[in-house]
Write a protein that holds these residues in place. Structure first.
Motif, mmCIF file in Angstrom:
data_model
loop_
_atom_site.group_PDB
_atom_site.id
_atom_site.type_symbol
_atom_site.label_atom_id
_atom_site.label_comp_id
_atom_site.label_asym_id
_atom_site.label_seq_id
_atom_site.Cartn_x
_atom_site.Cartn_y
_atom_site.Cartn_z
ATOM 1 N N GLU A 193 0.796 -11.410 -4.853
ATOM 2 C CA GLU A 193 -0.022 -10.793 -3.825
ATOM 3 C C GLU A 193 -0.244 -11.749 -2.654
ATOM 4 O O GLU A 193 -0.086 -12.964 -2.784
ATOM 5 N N GLU A 264 7.527 -12.837 3.044
ATOM 6 C CA GLU A 264 7.493 -11.380 3.262
ATOM 7 C C GLU A 264 8.900 -10.819 3.518
ATOM 8 O O GLU A 264 9.127 -10.042 4.432
ATOM 9 N N GLY A 266 10.405 -8.698 1.867
ATOM 10 C CA GLY A 266 10.461 -7.269 1.601
ATOM 11 C C GLY A 266 10.164 -6.410 2.808
ATOM 12 O O GLY A 266 10.338 -5.184 2.757
ATOM 13 N N ASP A 267 9.724 -7.028 3.906
ATOM 14 C CA ASP A 267 9.367 -6.273 5.108
ATOM 15 C C ASP A 267 10.489 -6.201 6.136
ATOM 16 O O ASP A 267 10.330 -5.556 7.174
ATOM 17 N N THR A 304 7.627 -12.320 -1.455
ATOM 18 C CA THR A 304 7.129 -11.026 -1.006
ATOM 19 C C THR A 304 5.967 -10.586 -1.877
ATOM 20 O O THR A 304 5.870 -10.982 -3.054
ATOM 21 N N HIS A 305 5.085 -9.770 -1.281
ATOM 22 C CA HIS A 305 4.008 -9.164 -2.065
ATOM 23 C C HIS A 305 4.449 -7.809 -2.628
ATOM 24 O O HIS A 305 3.716 -7.188 -3.396
ATOM 25 N N ARG A 306 5.639 -7.368 -2.246
ATOM 26 C CA ARG A 306 6.138 -6.071 -2.697
ATOM 27 C C ARG A 306 6.887 -6.201 -4.033
ATOM 28 O O ARG A 306 7.380 -7.281 -4.375
ATOM 29 N N ASP A 307 6.995 -5.083 -4.736
ATOM 30 C CA ASP A 307 7.839 -5.010 -5.935
ATOM 31 C C ASP A 307 9.256 -4.706 -5.456
ATOM 32 O O ASP A 307 9.621 -3.562 -5.215
ATOM 33 N N LEU A 308 10.064 -5.763 -5.312
ATOM 34 C CA LEU A 308 11.396 -5.578 -4.717
ATOM 35 C C LEU A 308 12.302 -4.724 -5.588
ATOM 36 O O LEU A 308 13.147 -3.988 -5.061
ATOM 37 N N GLU A 311 11.518 -1.363 -4.640
ATOM 38 C CA GLU A 311 12.031 -1.090 -3.296
ATOM 39 C C GLU A 311 13.535 -0.796 -3.341
ATOM 40 O O GLU A 311 14.028 0.063 -2.615
ATOM 41 N N ARG A 316 15.005 1.336 -0.192
ATOM 42 C CA ARG A 316 14.489 0.659 1.010
ATOM 43 C C ARG A 316 14.947 -0.788 1.114
ATOM 44 O O ARG A 316 14.764 -1.423 2.148
#
Length: 485
Positions: A193, A264, A266-267, A304-308, A311, A316
């Motif tokens: 996070e 980041e 993942g963005d 990244t804070h995302r679940d790659l 994604e 994405r």
């Protein structure tokens, strides 16, 4: 406070100047000007580290002012407050005025403070670099020994043991694996996070690797549009686009032989994912506007804070890029899963803030620490730092108590530690749910007033007798926040 960095705020709107000054004056000495000409006169007579200028001003725009600052005082950090949305305009401003960073309108106080803080730090680092360059010329080999010692201190400062955690912390396993991974020259993907310290872990990996003597460069990929990100990472040639008045060496080339940290990841857009994948496959960069490719040798650590994986499944994020980045995957647990670390982190962060701001304190009271340990910290370590900064600024004694904590933290701690709380307030009979809310409000208020029942009763509109009856009913007493249930 002595030796604070000086910041010059320039805006033709006096109200804007006042608001910005209020945000910054806890950490910086503030100079103000409502016109570019006045700002230049101030710079001629005052020692300034950072200039913060609004773009839209009569007579001379912010970019024009900062271009003059760049020419006359090149080591002063330059920040532009702007409503720019066109990447070409932003790139032109960067090249004309050498702008350190943009602050987009409407800006957030925390964002502005962090930007200025980093700019002041950059100024200090640039001055230190210049000083060392002069010493190297004068002292030659003598300085090399001194610089080697300095590098050793930096490496120790980013070692895995410096990542603050308690014995048995969930972070132990992450650091153990990271230490093993560090010596193998493979890409690493760090998940976690926002605010959990992913960049600190990336630096520890770098300084624990065979690339430790080479540069470490970091870029937040989610903060800028594709055009600027491509220029930042790959560089550009003079004339490649409007405003490209000089060649620019990208971060990947600057870090040749070392490590690049891409935060980041993942963005980034699908279009830029293709460009990054090509670099990872070929090890080549092509600056914007150039027909020639260059080989660079860097280790890539992404975060990244995302679940790659999710994604990728959603289409994405490119699967081939994901596999290129994730030879090893590390997970940094959020602070709510590391309650045992909160005490050590809070004490270490407060000591650092005390030294930074020149305000001596002995630490936090047990009640304050209990509240911090009981709170969930959705913003993780970054939120903890902000909370302790606020408490330090407001403190009027040498030990910080719970009354200095924000209502958000106190209320969150009270909800978790409410002695009658069996479940959340979203289940059960109405009366029980109302009583749970009432007990939490009573506890939060009493914590703020250090269990001064007269003050708490006055705020709550109760008599002392009425308040005492409610405390007996709910079993609330000093130390309630430290009970386990």
């Amino acid at each position: 406070m002595a030796n604070r960095p000086a910041v010059l705020v320039v805006d033709d709107e006096p109200r804007s100047v006042e608001v910005i000054a209020r945000v910054l004056d806890e950490e910086f000495d503030i100079l103000t000007a409502t016109a570019a000409e006045a700002a230049l006169r101030l710079l001629e007579s005052q020692w300034v580290q950072v200039v913060l200028a609004d773009q839209r001003m009569p007579g001379m725009t912010g970019v024009e002012l900062l271009a003059q600052v760049r020419e006359r005082w090149p080591d002063v950090a330059r920040i532009l407050i702007t409503g720019y949305t066109d990447p070409d305009d932003m790139i032109r401003a960067i090249n004309e005025a050498g702008i350190y960073q943009f602050v987009a309108k409407p800006w957030h106080p925390d964002q502005l403070l962090l930007t200025v803080r980093n700019a002041a730090r950059m100024f200090s680092l640039q001055r230190e670099h210049d000083r060392l360059s002069i010493e190297m010329k004068l002292l030659g080999p003598t300085l090399e020994t001194r610089l080697a010692s300095r590098r050793d201190k930096i490496r120790k400062g980013f070692h895995f043991d410096t990542l603050i955690r308690a014995t048995g912390s969930p972070l132990d396993e992450t650091c153990r694996v990271a230490a093993q991974v560090a010596t193998f020259d493979v890409p690493v993907l760090i998940l976690g996070e926002t605010g959990t310290g992913k960049e600190l872990l990336a630096r520890a990996i770098h300084y624990g690797s065979l690339r430790a003597e080479r540069p470490f460069q970091a870029e937040n990929c989610g903060a800028i549009p594709d055009e600027l990100l491509e220029s930042e990472l790959f560089g550009h040639k003079r004339g490649a686009f409007t405003g490209a008045v000089a060649n620019r060496v990208g971060l990947l080339e600057q870090a040749d032989g070392g490590t690049v940290f891409l935060d980041e990841i993942g963005d980034i857009s699908p279009a830029f994912q293709v460009k990054l994948l090509r670099f990872l496959q070929e090890g080549e960069i092509r600056p914007v506007g150039s027909n020639e490719s260059r080989q660079v040798n860097v280790r890539v650590i992404a975060a990244t804070h995302r679940d790659l994986a999710a994604e990728v499944a959603a289409g994405r994020f490119r699967q081939d890029l994901y596999y290129r980045l994730s030879a090893m995957v590390l997970d940094v647990p959020p602070l709510r899963r590391r309650p045992g670390d909160v005490r050590l982190l809070a004490e270490a962060v407060l000591a650092q803030l005390s030294a930074t701001h020149g305000k001596a304190v002995k630490g936090l009271s047990e009640d304050a620490l209990a509240c911090l340990e009981a709170y969930d910290w959705p913003g993780n370590v970054r939120e903890l730092q902000n909370e302790l900064t606020r408490a330090l600024v407001l403190a009027d004694r040498d030990r910080l108590g719970p009354e200095l904590l924000s209502p958000r933290v106190l209320a969150g701690a009270a909800r978790r530690e409410d002695p009658i709380r069996v479940a959340g307030t979203d289940s059960g009979p109405l009366r029980d749910r109302v009583e749970r809310v009432e007990a939490a409000i009573l506890l939060e208020t009493l914590l703020r007033y250090r269990w001064n029942k007269s003050k708490a009763a006055k705020e709550l509109g109760l008599s002392r007798v009425g308040l005492r009856a409610k405390l007996e009913r709910y079993g609330l007493a000093p130390g309630s926040t430290t009970r386990s249930h």
